[in-house]
Write a protein that holds these residues in place. Structure first.
Motif, PDB file in Angstrom:
ATOM      1  N   MET A 268      63.184  31.871 -25.278  1.00  0.00           N
ATOM      2  CA  MET A 268      62.261  33.600 -24.620  1.00  0.00           C
ATOM      3  C   MET A 268      62.711  33.639 -23.669  1.00  0.00           C
ATOM      4  SD  MET A 268      58.706  34.303 -26.309  1.00  0.00           S
ATOM      5  CE  MET A 268      57.226  32.964 -26.444  1.00  0.00           C
TER       6      MET A 268
ATOM      7  N   MET B 146      60.194  46.766 -23.708  1.00  0.00           N
ATOM      8  CA  MET B 146      60.649  47.327 -23.574  1.00  0.00           C
ATOM      9  C   MET B 146      61.918  47.534 -24.579  1.00  0.00           C
ATOM     10  SD  MET B 146      59.501  48.291 -20.276  1.00  0.00           S
ATOM     11  CE  MET B 146      60.724  48.681 -19.570  1.00  0.00           C
TER      12      MET B 146
ATOM     13  N   ALA C 267      55.580  37.088 -18.444  1.00  0.00           N
ATOM     14  CA  ALA C 267      56.702  37.460 -19.639  1.00  0.00           C
ATOM     15  C   ALA C 267      56.694  39.746 -19.056  1.00  0.00           C
ATOM     16  CB  ALA C 267      56.828  37.575 -20.831  1.00  0.00           C
ATOM     17  N   LYS C 268      55.820  39.537 -19.395  1.00  0.00           N
ATOM     18  CA  LYS C 268      56.120  41.132 -19.532  1.00  0.00           C
ATOM     19  C   LYS C 268      56.332  41.942 -18.143  1.00  0.00           C
ATOM     20  CE  LYS C 268      52.351  43.197 -21.041  1.00  0.00           C
ATOM     21  NZ  LYS C 268      50.852  44.374 -21.812  1.00  0.00           N
TER      22      LYS C 268
ATOM     23  N   ASP D  10      55.804  41.494 -25.261  1.00  0.00           N
ATOM     24  CA  ASP D  10      55.689  41.921 -24.428  1.00  0.00           C
ATOM     25  C   ASP D  10      57.022  42.253 -23.390  1.00  0.00           C
ATOM     26  OD1 ASP D  10      53.171  41.571 -23.199  1.00  0.00           O
ATOM     27  OD2 ASP D  10      52.685  39.892 -21.865  1.00  0.00           O
ATOM     28  N   LEU D  11      57.896  40.480 -24.298  1.00  0.00           N
ATOM     29  CA  LEU D  11      58.920  41.307 -24.425  1.00  0.00           C
ATOM     30  C   LEU D  11      59.684  41.536 -24.833  1.00  0.00           C
ATOM     31  CD1 LEU D  11      60.313  36.995 -24.334  1.00  0.00           C
ATOM     32  CD2 LEU D  11      60.893  38.825 -22.405  1.00  0.00           C
TER      33      LEU D  11
ATOM     34  N   GLU E  92      53.293  36.932 -25.718  1.00  0.00           N
ATOM     35  CA  GLU E  92      53.810  37.189 -24.667  1.00  0.00           C
ATOM     36  C   GLU E  92      55.575  37.443 -25.490  1.00  0.00           C
ATOM     37  OE1 GLU E  92      55.299  32.927 -23.408  1.00  0.00           O
ATOM     38  OE2 GLU E  92      56.837  33.275 -22.365  1.00  0.00           O
TER      39      GLU E  92
ATOM     40  N   PHE F 289      58.356  40.881 -16.320  1.00  0.00           N
ATOM     41  CA  PHE F 289      59.687  40.103 -15.639  1.00  0.00           C
ATOM     42  C   PHE F 289      60.973  40.920 -16.968  1.00  0.00           C
ATOM     43  CE2 PHE F 289      63.259  38.518 -18.905  1.00  0.00           C
ATOM     44  CZ  PHE F 289      64.252  37.948 -17.912  1.00  0.00           C
ATOM     45  N   ILE F 290      60.449  41.301 -17.949  1.00  0.00           N
ATOM     46  CA  ILE F 290      61.147  41.997 -18.687  1.00  0.00           C
ATOM     47  C   ILE F 290      60.895  43.896 -18.150  1.00  0.00           C
ATOM     48  CG2 ILE F 290      59.117  42.728 -20.665  1.00  0.00           C
ATOM     49  CD1 ILE F 290      62.875  41.892 -21.524  1.00  0.00           C
ATOM     50  N   GLN F 291      59.824  44.374 -17.379  1.00  0.00           N
ATOM     51  CA  GLN F 291      59.405  45.728 -17.377  1.00  0.00           C
ATOM     52  C   GLN F 291      59.760  46.068 -15.687  1.00  0.00           C
ATOM     53  OE1 GLN F 291      55.725  47.181 -17.217  1.00  0.00           O
ATOM     54  NE2 GLN F 291      55.308  46.354 -19.612  1.00  0.00           N
TER      55      GLN F 291
END
Lengths: 106, 402
Positions: free
Chosen positions: A42, A72, B371-372, A68-69, A65, B374-376
Motif C-alpha cells: 500500500m 490522484m 499517504a495523502k 487517499d492513494l 488510506e 505522499f501521493i499528492q
C-alpha cells in the motif's frame, strides 16, 4: 473460485484462482499485466481496479488510506479499489473487476 | 539473425525488461541470466514481511515460474557471466558458453558492502540482499536472541523492528551521529531513533565497529574499548553497484554504468537499468544512481521500449518506502542538507510529513502514515511548485490545494 478481469484493452480473462490471497496476487499469479509496483505494501496505486457495480457491496469501498492513494488517479471512480486490499474470500466467487490504465503494464 | 536480447541480472529491472519486451510485442529471443536460483522477485519484503515469516517466496515473484515458459523467456538461473565481448556481440558465461546478442541489457544490481574489520568472516556475521541470505538466519530470529545490527539505514532499522517484535534483544550500531543519515532530515532521524528506543532497541549512534570476536563463531562485537555480546550479527551498510562487466567491456562507469535517459550506454546495443545504472533525472536535475524498485521497473520498461525502437525517456519523481512497526514511511523526491524543512501534522501522533524546500521549490516529501501527502507530493515535485511555507505547515490544507 472464479474471477473475471477485464483489461484496459478490453480483453476479458476468466480466471480460476485460490481463495485466501489478495486479488492483486491472484492476477499476478495468473500472469496478467498488472504493474503492482510496491507488491502490496500500500505504497502506490498501481494495482487499481474498478469493481463491477454488482459486486461493490461485497468487496466494500476503499478505506481512508486506500482512498487517499487512489485520489490522484485520472481513472478514479466511486467503485475504485486497490486490488492488493481486496482479500479473495469464497463470498467473492464470480467477482468482476476492470483493471485501470494506471495499473496496466503497457 | 533474429533479434536476440540477453539480459544480465534477474532482479526486478531485468525481470521488468523481459516482461515489457513481450508485453510490447517483441518476438525475438529473450534470455534472462541470474546468479540466484529464483525467478525475478521483489526484494523489499526481505527485510520486512518475508523476514517476519508472513509471506512465502512465491508471493514475492514478479510472475510465476510458468509464465516465463509461456512467454518464451529463457531463464538461466544460478548462472554467472564472465565477460562481454562487444566486438563479437557475445556474452561469455563463467562455464565458457558463449551467447550471441543483438541487444544486451545490464541489470546487474548491487552487492552488499562488506565489513573489513577483524573477525568479519566469522560464522554468524550475516548480510541481507537476497532470499538465501534471509534463509541463512531467519530461523534464529527468536525470543532471547542477542542480535547486533550494524548500520542504522533502512535495512538495519527494518530488521530491528521485526526482531524486537519476536522478542530478540536488539542492538543497532550506527557509525554516524544520526540514523537514516543519508536520506532524511535530522528531525526525521530523531523521530525514528525515539521510536526504536521506545520499542526496546538499544540504538547507539557514533559507534563504529572495530572487531567481531568469538571462538569459531561470532560471540562479541567490539567498538573501541567497549564490547557487547552477540549471538547473531546482521550487517546493513549499503550496496556497491555491480559495474565490473561494463567497465571491463570499456563502457563508461562513474558510480554506476553511465546511460542516457532511455537507459542506453555509449554502445547503442547495450543498455543498463536499475540499481547499477547512473542516469540523468530531469526532475531532480542531476545525474544519479537510484536504489529503488520504482526506478528499476521504469528503467526496465524504458530499456525494452528503446530496444523496440520506441525510446521514451524515464521522467519519474524518485520514490521509496519503508515499513517499521506501525509506521508507513513513504518518500518522494530527494532531500539534501541545507533544504528548508517544514513539518506538517503531529510527530507525537505518528502522523506527519516532512516537506523540503530548496530556494522555495518543493523538492521532497517524507510522510509517516500520511499517504495523502505522499501521493499528492509527487505532482508538486514534478511541477517544481513553490508553495507558501505557512500554508504548507498546515495539515488541514491538502498539498494538492497549495
Amino acid at each position: 473460485m472464479k474471477i473475471v478481469v477485464t483489461l484496459p484493452d478490453d480483453a476479458v480473462h476468466d480466471l480460476t484462482v485460490q481463495a485466501g490471497g489478495s486479488l492483486m496476487d491472484a492476477m499476478r499469479k495468473a500472469g496478467l499485466p498488472v504493474r503492482a509496483e510496491c507488491g502490496g505494501a500500500m505504497a502506490c496505486a498501481t494495482c487499481h481496479v474498478v469493481v463491477d457495480e454488482a459486486w461493490i457491496a461485497k468487496t466494500g469501498r476503499a478505506g481512508d488510506e486506500e482512498s487517499d492513494l487512489l485520489d490522484m488517479s485520472d481513472y478514479r471512480s466511486g467503485n475504485s479499489r486497490l486490488s492488493c486490499q481486496i482479500r479473495l474470500t469464497d463470498s467473492l466467487d464470480g467477482l468482476k473487476v476492470t483493471l485501470q490504465l494506471d495499473a496496466f503494464e503497457g | 539473425m533474429t533479434d536476440s536480447v540477453v539480459i544480465i541480472g534477474a532482479g526486478q529491472a531485468g525481470g521488468q525488461t523481459a516482461l515489457s519486451l513481450r508485453q510490447n510485442g517483441f518476438e525475438g529471443t529473450i534470455t534472462l541470466i541470474g546468479d540466484e536460483p529464483y525467478v525475478p522477485y521483489e526484494r523489499p519484503p526481505l527485510s520486512k514481511s518475508y523476514l517476519a515469516g508472513d509471506v512465502a517466496e512465491e508471493r514475492m515473484f514478479m510472475r510465476p515460474a510458468a509464465f516465463y515458459a509461456e512467454k518464451h523467456i529463457v531463464l538461466m538461473p544460478r548462472t554467472t557471466v564472465a565477460r562481454i565481448d562487444r566486438a563479437a556481440k557475445k556474452v561469455r558465461l563463467a562455464g565458457g558458453t558463449q551467447l550471441p546478442y543483438t541487444e544486451l541489457v545490464l541489470a546487474t544490481g548491487g552487492r552488499v558492502r562488506k565489513m573489513t574489520c577483524p573477525g568479519a568472516d566469522l560464522p554468524g556475521v550475516h548480510y541481507l540482499r537476497n532470499i538465501d541470505d534471509v534463509l541463512g538466519f531467519r530461523d534464529r530470529i527468536t525470543a532471547g536472541l542477542k542480535l547486533v545490527i550494524v548500520g542504522g539505514g533502512y535495512i538495519g532499522l527494518e530488521v530491528a523492528a521485526v526482531a524486537i517484535k519476536r522478542g530478540c534483544r536488539v542492538t543497532v550500531l550506527e557509525m554516524l551521529p544520526l540514523v537514516l543519515n543519508r536520506v532524511v532530515a535530522p528531525e526525521m532521524s530523531h523521530f525514528y531513533t525515539d521510536v526504536h528506543r521506545t520499542a526496546g532497541v538499544d540504538l547507539r549512534t557514533s559507534t563504529g565497529v572495530t572487531a567481531f570476536e568469538g571462538d569459531g563463531k561470532v560471540e562479541r562485537v567490539r567498538f573501541g574499548d567497549a564490547v557487547i555480546d552477540a549471538d547473531l550479527v546482521i550487517v546493513g551498510i549499503g550496496i556497491i553497484p555491480n559495474v565490473e562487466l561494463a567497465a571491463d567491456a570499456g563502457l563508461a562507469v562513474d558510480n554506476g554504468i553511465m546511460v542516457d535517459e532511455c537507459t542506453r550506454t555509449a554502445d547503442p546495443d547495450i543498455f543498463a537499468a536499475g540499481d547499477c545504472s547512473n542516469h540523468f533525472n530531469a526532475i531532480v536535475g542531476a545525474r544519479l544512481r537510484l536504489e529503488s524498485v520504482p526506478n528499476a521497473l521504469a528503467q526496465g520498461k524504458a530499456a525494452a521500449l528503446a530496444i523496440l525502437g520506441r525510446p521514451e525517456p524515464v521522467v519519474e519523481v524518485p520514490w521509496f518506502w519503508s515499513d517499521q512497526y506501525d509506521l508507513k514511511l513513504q518518500m518522494t523526491g530527494l532531500s539534501r542538507p541545507g533544504d528548508q524543512i517544514i513539518i506538517r501534522g503531529s510527530m507525537a501522533e505518528r502522523k506527519f510529513s516532512a516537506c523540503y524546500l530548496r530556494e522555495g521549490v518543493f523538492v521532497a516529501c517524507q510522510s509517516v502514515n500520511m499517504a495523502k501527502d505522499f501521493i499528492q507530493s509527487k505532482k508538486l515535485i514534478a511541477d517544481r511548485a513553490t508553495p507558501d511555507p505557512a500554508k504548507l505547515a498546515d495539515p488541514a490544507i491538502a498539498l494538492r490545494d497549495l
